[in-house]
Design a protein around this motif. Sequence first.
Motif, PDB file in Angstrom:
ATOM      1  N   ASN A 164      -3.755   1.741   6.868  1.00  0.00           N
ATOM      2  CA  ASN A 164      -3.796   2.730   6.081  1.00  0.00           C
ATOM      3  C   ASN A 164      -2.859   3.902   6.390  1.00  0.00           C
ATOM      4  O   ASN A 164      -2.411   4.730   5.445  1.00  0.00           O
ATOM      5  CB  ASN A 164      -5.297   3.014   5.756  1.00  0.00           C
ATOM      6  CG  ASN A 164      -5.609   3.778   4.604  1.00  0.00           C
ATOM      7  OD1 ASN A 164      -4.733   3.908   3.552  1.00  0.00           O
ATOM      8  ND2 ASN A 164      -6.898   4.470   4.656  1.00  0.00           N
ATOM      9  N   THR A 165      -3.029   4.224   7.787  1.00  0.00           N
ATOM     10  CA  THR A 165      -2.239   5.220   8.152  1.00  0.00           C
ATOM     11  C   THR A 165      -0.830   5.275   8.319  1.00  0.00           C
ATOM     12  O   THR A 165       0.108   6.261   8.066  1.00  0.00           O
ATOM     13  CB  THR A 165      -2.710   5.692   9.769  1.00  0.00           C
ATOM     14  OG1 THR A 165      -2.349   4.541  10.634  1.00  0.00           O
ATOM     15  CG2 THR A 165      -3.873   5.967   9.942  1.00  0.00           C
ATOM     16  N   SER A 166      -0.266   4.024   8.001  1.00  0.00           N
ATOM     17  CA  SER A 166       1.333   3.632   7.653  1.00  0.00           C
ATOM     18  C   SER A 166       1.691   3.606   6.430  1.00  0.00           C
ATOM     19  O   SER A 166       2.753   3.830   6.192  1.00  0.00           O
ATOM     20  CB  SER A 166       1.679   2.307   8.760  1.00  0.00           C
ATOM     21  OG  SER A 166       0.938   1.477   7.972  1.00  0.00           O
ATOM     22  N   LEU A 167       0.762   3.793   5.259  1.00  0.00           N
ATOM     23  CA  LEU A 167       1.217   3.746   4.164  1.00  0.00           C
ATOM     24  C   LEU A 167       1.282   5.322   3.713  1.00  0.00           C
ATOM     25  O   LEU A 167       0.554   6.176   3.953  1.00  0.00           O
ATOM     26  CB  LEU A 167       0.327   3.159   3.297  1.00  0.00           C
ATOM     27  CG  LEU A 167       0.088   1.456   3.561  1.00  0.00           C
ATOM     28  CD1 LEU A 167      -1.076   1.018   2.710  1.00  0.00           C
ATOM     29  CD2 LEU A 167       1.274   0.701   3.276  1.00  0.00           C
ATOM     30  N   VAL A 168       2.254   5.552   2.506  1.00  0.00           N
ATOM     31  CA  VAL A 168       2.059   6.823   2.096  1.00  0.00           C
ATOM     32  C   VAL A 168       0.920   7.427   1.253  1.00  0.00           C
ATOM     33  O   VAL A 168       0.748   6.320   0.248  1.00  0.00           O
ATOM     34  CB  VAL A 168       3.497   6.965   1.194  1.00  0.00           C
ATOM     35  CG1 VAL A 168       3.616   8.318   0.456  1.00  0.00           C
ATOM     36  CG2 VAL A 168       4.671   6.786   2.091  1.00  0.00           C
ATOM     37  N   GLN A 169       0.200   8.270   1.501  1.00  0.00           N
ATOM     38  CA  GLN A 169      -0.876   8.409   0.929  1.00  0.00           C
ATOM     39  C   GLN A 169      -0.739   9.617  -0.166  1.00  0.00           C
ATOM     40  O   GLN A 169       0.101  10.336  -0.075  1.00  0.00           O
ATOM     41  CB  GLN A 169      -1.990   8.762   1.931  1.00  0.00           C
ATOM     42  CG  GLN A 169      -2.494   7.952   3.000  1.00  0.00           C
ATOM     43  CD  GLN A 169      -3.084   6.767   2.409  1.00  0.00           C
ATOM     44  OE1 GLN A 169      -3.852   6.923   1.656  1.00  0.00           O
ATOM     45  NE2 GLN A 169      -2.570   5.547   2.748  1.00  0.00           N
ATOM     46  N   PRO A 170      -1.672   9.551  -1.142  1.00  0.00           N
ATOM     47  CA  PRO A 170      -1.449  10.541  -2.173  1.00  0.00           C
ATOM     48  C   PRO A 170      -1.571  12.128  -1.686  1.00  0.00           C
ATOM     49  O   PRO A 170      -0.936  12.910  -1.991  1.00  0.00           O
ATOM     50  CB  PRO A 170      -2.898  10.441  -3.070  1.00  0.00           C
ATOM     51  CG  PRO A 170      -3.036   9.150  -2.864  1.00  0.00           C
ATOM     52  CD  PRO A 170      -2.831   8.716  -1.562  1.00  0.00           C
ATOM     53  N   GLN A 171      -2.321  12.231  -0.700  1.00  0.00           N
ATOM     54  CA  GLN A 171      -2.561  13.613   0.002  1.00  0.00           C
ATOM     55  C   GLN A 171      -1.166  14.035   0.683  1.00  0.00           C
ATOM     56  O   GLN A 171      -0.908  15.296   0.942  1.00  0.00           O
ATOM     57  CB  GLN A 171      -3.536  13.840   0.955  1.00  0.00           C
ATOM     58  CG  GLN A 171      -3.818  12.893   2.088  1.00  0.00           C
ATOM     59  CD  GLN A 171      -4.485  11.630   1.811  1.00  0.00           C
ATOM     60  OE1 GLN A 171      -4.647  11.102   0.662  1.00  0.00           O
ATOM     61  NE2 GLN A 171      -5.214  10.993   3.132  1.00  0.00           N
ATOM     62  N   ASP A 172      -0.430  12.827   1.196  1.00  0.00           N
ATOM     63  CA  ASP A 172       0.755  13.177   1.771  1.00  0.00           C
ATOM     64  C   ASP A 172       1.846  13.590   0.867  1.00  0.00           C
ATOM     65  O   ASP A 172       2.536  14.795   0.929  1.00  0.00           O
ATOM     66  CB  ASP A 172       1.655  11.773   2.510  1.00  0.00           C
ATOM     67  CG  ASP A 172       0.752  11.389   3.612  1.00  0.00           C
ATOM     68  OD1 ASP A 172      -0.176  12.067   4.149  1.00  0.00           O
ATOM     69  OD2 ASP A 172       0.787  10.222   3.502  1.00  0.00           O
ATOM     70  N   LEU A 173       1.792  13.021  -0.355  1.00  0.00           N
ATOM     71  CA  LEU A 173       2.696  13.566  -1.420  1.00  0.00           C
ATOM     72  C   LEU A 173       2.473  14.627  -1.966  1.00  0.00           C
ATOM     73  O   LEU A 173       3.280  15.596  -2.326  1.00  0.00           O
ATOM     74  CB  LEU A 173       2.730  12.356  -2.530  1.00  0.00           C
ATOM     75  CG  LEU A 173       3.356  11.053  -2.086  1.00  0.00           C
ATOM     76  CD1 LEU A 173       3.180  10.185  -3.178  1.00  0.00           C
ATOM     77  CD2 LEU A 173       4.864  11.238  -1.916  1.00  0.00           C
ATOM     78  N   SER A 174       0.935  15.004  -2.104  1.00  0.00           N
ATOM     79  CA  SER A 174       0.627  16.405  -2.824  1.00  0.00           C
ATOM     80  C   SER A 174       0.984  17.609  -1.745  1.00  0.00           C
ATOM     81  O   SER A 174       1.287  18.538  -2.053  1.00  0.00           O
ATOM     82  CB  SER A 174      -0.894  16.283  -3.183  1.00  0.00           C
ATOM     83  OG  SER A 174      -1.811  16.292  -1.948  1.00  0.00           O
ATOM     84  N   ARG A 175       0.732  17.281  -0.223  1.00  0.00           N
ATOM     85  CA  ARG A 175       1.050  18.448   0.499  1.00  0.00           C
ATOM     86  C   ARG A 175       2.647  18.696   0.502  1.00  0.00           C
ATOM     87  O   ARG A 175       3.031  19.787   0.570  1.00  0.00           O
ATOM     88  CB  ARG A 175       0.617  17.777   1.911  1.00  0.00           C
ATOM     89  CG  ARG A 175       0.675  18.871   2.943  1.00  0.00           C
ATOM     90  CD  ARG A 175       0.082  18.438   4.207  1.00  0.00           C
ATOM     91  NE  ARG A 175       0.080  16.882   4.642  1.00  0.00           N
ATOM     92  CZ  ARG A 175      -0.733  16.309   4.636  1.00  0.00           C
ATOM     93  NH1 ARG A 175      -2.067  16.454   4.314  1.00  0.00           N
ATOM     94  NH2 ARG A 175      -0.473  14.795   4.941  1.00  0.00           N
ATOM     95  N   ALA A 176       3.437  17.452   0.330  1.00  0.00           N
ATOM     96  CA  ALA A 176       4.782  17.961   0.353  1.00  0.00           C
ATOM     97  C   ALA A 176       5.131  18.903  -1.116  1.00  0.00           C
ATOM     98  O   ALA A 176       5.982  19.382  -0.894  1.00  0.00           O
ATOM     99  CB  ALA A 176       5.566  16.610   0.600  1.00  0.00           C
TER     100      ALA A 176
END
Length: 86
Positions: free
Chosen positions: A6-18
Amino acid sequence: MDQANNTSLVQPQDLSRAFENVMHVFKDGNYEKLPDLLQDTGHLLMKASKKLTPRQMVLAVAAVAVVTIFVVARAADDNDEHHQAA
């Protein structure tokens, strides 16, 4: 799916933070958020690199570099305009 995968996949929170940092830098002109934006973009690239071909990875890094150059040049122009107005 376990936590390690799960940590190696792009998560929605990663995209929203960017995306939030993109809005701060481009829309608001808050260039102090640029390091955060670059860090978030780097994390996204690292996570996505496991699924990208070498050619796609080179193009993604080149795109980040071009955008960074554009933002830094724009920040320098804004800074010059503020100094000339004062």
